[in-house]
Write a protein that holds these residues in place. Structure first.
Motif, PDB file in Angstrom:
ATOM      1  N   ASN A 196      -3.495  -6.610   8.615  1.00 21.45           N
ATOM      2  CA  ASN A 196      -2.307  -7.381   9.288  1.00 21.45           C
ATOM      3  C   ASN A 196      -1.000  -6.693   8.527  1.00 21.45           C
ATOM      4  O   ASN A 196      -0.670  -6.954   7.478  1.00 21.45           O
ATOM      5  N   LEU A 197      -0.463  -5.607   9.092  1.00 25.74           N
ATOM      6  CA  LEU A 197       0.669  -5.190   8.535  1.00 25.74           C
ATOM      7  C   LEU A 197       1.889  -5.915   8.950  1.00 25.74           C
ATOM      8  O   LEU A 197       2.275  -6.104  10.075  1.00 25.74           O
ATOM      9  N   ILE A 198       2.774  -6.376   7.939  1.00 26.70           N
ATOM     10  CA  ILE A 198       3.930  -7.279   8.529  1.00 26.70           C
ATOM     11  C   ILE A 198       4.886  -6.516   8.446  1.00 26.70           C
ATOM     12  O   ILE A 198       6.161  -7.098   8.823  1.00 26.70           O
TER      13      ILE A 198
ATOM     14  N   GLU B 216      -7.392  -9.461   6.996  1.00 28.05           N
ATOM     15  CA  GLU B 216      -6.356 -10.765   7.661  1.00 28.05           C
ATOM     16  C   GLU B 216      -5.219 -11.229   6.548  1.00 28.05           C
ATOM     17  O   GLU B 216      -4.179 -11.572   7.105  1.00 28.05           O
ATOM     18  N   ASP B 217      -5.312 -10.628   5.401  1.00 23.58           N
ATOM     19  CA  ASP B 217      -4.274 -10.660   4.610  1.00 23.58           C
ATOM     20  C   ASP B 217      -2.999  -9.812   4.926  1.00 23.58           C
ATOM     21  O   ASP B 217      -3.207  -8.848   5.559  1.00 23.58           O
ATOM     22  N   PRO B 218      -1.785 -10.332   4.384  1.00 24.66           N
ATOM     23  CA  PRO B 218      -0.643  -9.470   4.648  1.00 24.66           C
ATOM     24  C   PRO B 218      -0.536  -8.298   3.887  1.00 24.66           C
ATOM     25  O   PRO B 218      -0.691  -8.233   2.623  1.00 24.66           O
ATOM     26  N   CYS B 219      -0.297  -7.005   4.614  1.00 26.76           N
ATOM     27  CA  CYS B 219      -0.004  -5.816   3.882  1.00 26.76           C
ATOM     28  C   CYS B 219       1.312  -5.332   4.236  1.00 26.76           C
ATOM     29  O   CYS B 219       1.712  -5.415   5.354  1.00 26.76           O
ATOM     30  N   PHE B 220       1.758  -4.475   3.326  1.00 29.47           N
ATOM     31  CA  PHE B 220       3.334  -3.922   3.446  1.00 29.47           C
ATOM     32  C   PHE B 220       3.025  -2.523   3.149  1.00 29.47           C
ATOM     33  O   PHE B 220       2.334  -2.164   1.994  1.00 29.47           O
ATOM     34  N   LEU B 221       3.097  -1.720   4.027  1.00 26.68           N
ATOM     35  CA  LEU B 221       2.724  -0.183   3.966  1.00 26.68           C
ATOM     36  C   LEU B 221       4.036   0.555   3.649  1.00 26.68           C
ATOM     37  O   LEU B 221       4.894   0.610   4.269  1.00 26.68           O
TER      38      LEU B 221
ATOM     39  N   ILE C 222       0.932  -1.346   0.142  1.00 29.60           N
ATOM     40  CA  ILE C 222       0.009  -0.071   0.122  1.00 29.60           C
ATOM     41  C   ILE C 222       1.140   1.283  -0.002  1.00 29.60           C
ATOM     42  O   ILE C 222       1.899   1.372   0.881  1.00 29.60           O
ATOM     43  N   PHE C 223       0.581   2.030  -0.923  1.00 25.66           N
ATOM     44  CA  PHE C 223       1.461   3.340  -1.111  1.00 25.66           C
ATOM     45  C   PHE C 223       0.451   4.433  -0.507  1.00 25.66           C
ATOM     46  O   PHE C 223      -0.672   4.645  -0.796  1.00 25.66           O
ATOM     47  N   CYS C 224       0.964   5.224   0.389  1.00 22.20           N
ATOM     48  CA  CYS C 224       0.458   6.603   1.208  1.00 22.20           C
ATOM     49  C   CYS C 224       1.137   7.387   1.261  1.00 22.20           C
ATOM     50  O   CYS C 224       2.689   7.223   1.227  1.00 22.20           O
ATOM     51  N   SER C 225       0.941   8.640   1.895  1.00 24.14           N
ATOM     52  CA  SER C 225       1.873   9.695   2.010  1.00 24.14           C
ATOM     53  C   SER C 225       2.418   9.620   3.481  1.00 24.14           C
ATOM     54  O   SER C 225       2.008   9.072   4.388  1.00 24.14           O
ATOM     55  N   ASP C 226       3.522  10.342   3.804  1.00 23.26           N
ATOM     56  CA  ASP C 226       4.163  10.705   5.156  1.00 23.26           C
ATOM     57  C   ASP C 226       3.289  11.708   5.907  1.00 23.26           C
ATOM     58  O   ASP C 226       3.103  11.650   7.164  1.00 23.26           O
TER      59      ASP C 226
END
Length: 290
Positions: A127-129, A107-112, A81-85
């Protein structure tokens, strides 16, 4: 309730100070938008060349297969997932959050990548991995490649059936849309231009391309390079959309400040005129009494 002239002067001064800040932020966002958009457009040629090479291999070798094109059984998906700072960019982050809420299984893995949505995603049970979210402003090709590699490893192990990412598509300087991009399994199909070239080769205009050591090996090496570049290109498009959204938000805030300042100035002039009229009336009344 009517305000005094002193209160109105204070509000006008405050609004004008805020306008200076929003105007400066608009100019900065516009400069960053032009710079980021130039980088995004420069990357397109390299991305297109990788895509064309993969398409050519598939088109000229119909039976070729790759471990990255074979579907994996299961329903677990990993999402980058792309978002801003930072905030103050209109509905940019809110739209990403809404899109994730509608299209992802928590429940699926997410990479932020980006820190603005960390708290909100955790509160909603995603679920942030990655324990420490990667900064979007400090992200590089290598750091984004590292995130993609984690997904590729899970895909090759059969722990996930799909690697995808959520980004904000830059339509134009005023329009930005949250979208989803499927990285794995990789769907490669010959383009119309490639089909026309194959048709010409069958008619006698044949340009032979030799693949060494073999098409399958080359495809297995090119696809990881291609999805790395796709992820990087989507990040650049997201950051371009972020600056565009911030520019629009700050321009709207500046315009609203101008409108509010004019309205307060009109009210101040009315109060000031009423005070002058009252003073004149008192002077005239006092003179008549004498």
């Amino acid at each position: 309730m009517a305000q005094s002239s002193q209160e109105l002067r204070t509000r006008i001064k405050s609004v004008n100070s805020t306008r200076k800040i929003t105007k400066a932020m608009e100019m900065i966002a516009n400069a960053k938008l032009l710079k980021q958009r130039y980088k995004m457009e420069c990357n397109r040629e390299y991305a297109q060349r990788l895509q064309d090479t993969c398409d050519e291999i598939v088109a000229k070798n119909p039976g070729v297969e790759s471990r990255f094109t074979k579907p994996v059984h299961g329903n677990t998906k990993m999402t980058i997932i792309f978002c801003s700072d930072l905030g103050l960019c209109g509905g940019y982050n809110a739209n990403v959050m809404k899109f994730a809420r509608e299209n992802l299984n928590p429940e699926d893995p997410c990479f932020l990548i980006g820190t603005a949505l960390t708290r909100q995603l955790k509160e909603e049970g995603f679920n942030l991995i990655n324990e420490e979210p990667m900064s979007s402003d400090k992200a590089t090709f290598l750091s984004i490649k590292e995130a993609v590699r984690k997904g590729v490893d899970l895909y090759e192990k059969g722990e996930i059936s799909c690697l995808q990412l959520i980004y904000t598509r830059f339509v134009n300087t005023m329009t930005f849309r949250s979208d989803i991009d499927i990285l794995l399994p990789c769907n490669i199909a010959p383009t119309e231009a490639m089909k026309e070239e194959l048709a010409k080769s069958e008619e006698g205009e044949h340009i032979e391309t030799l693949f060494e050591p073999d098409p399958e090996t080359i495809l297995n090496q090119l696809i990881p390079m291609m999805i790395d570049n796709v992820a990087f290109a989507d990040w650049m498009e997201s950051t371009t959309a972020e600056q565009g959204s911030r520019r629009v938000a700050m321009k709207t805030a500046t315009d609203n400040a101008d409108e509010l300042s004019q309205s307060l100035l009109l009210e101040y002039n009315k109060v000031r005129q009423a005070n002058i009229t009252q003073e004149i009336t008192e002077i005239v009344g006092g003179s008549a009494a004498v």
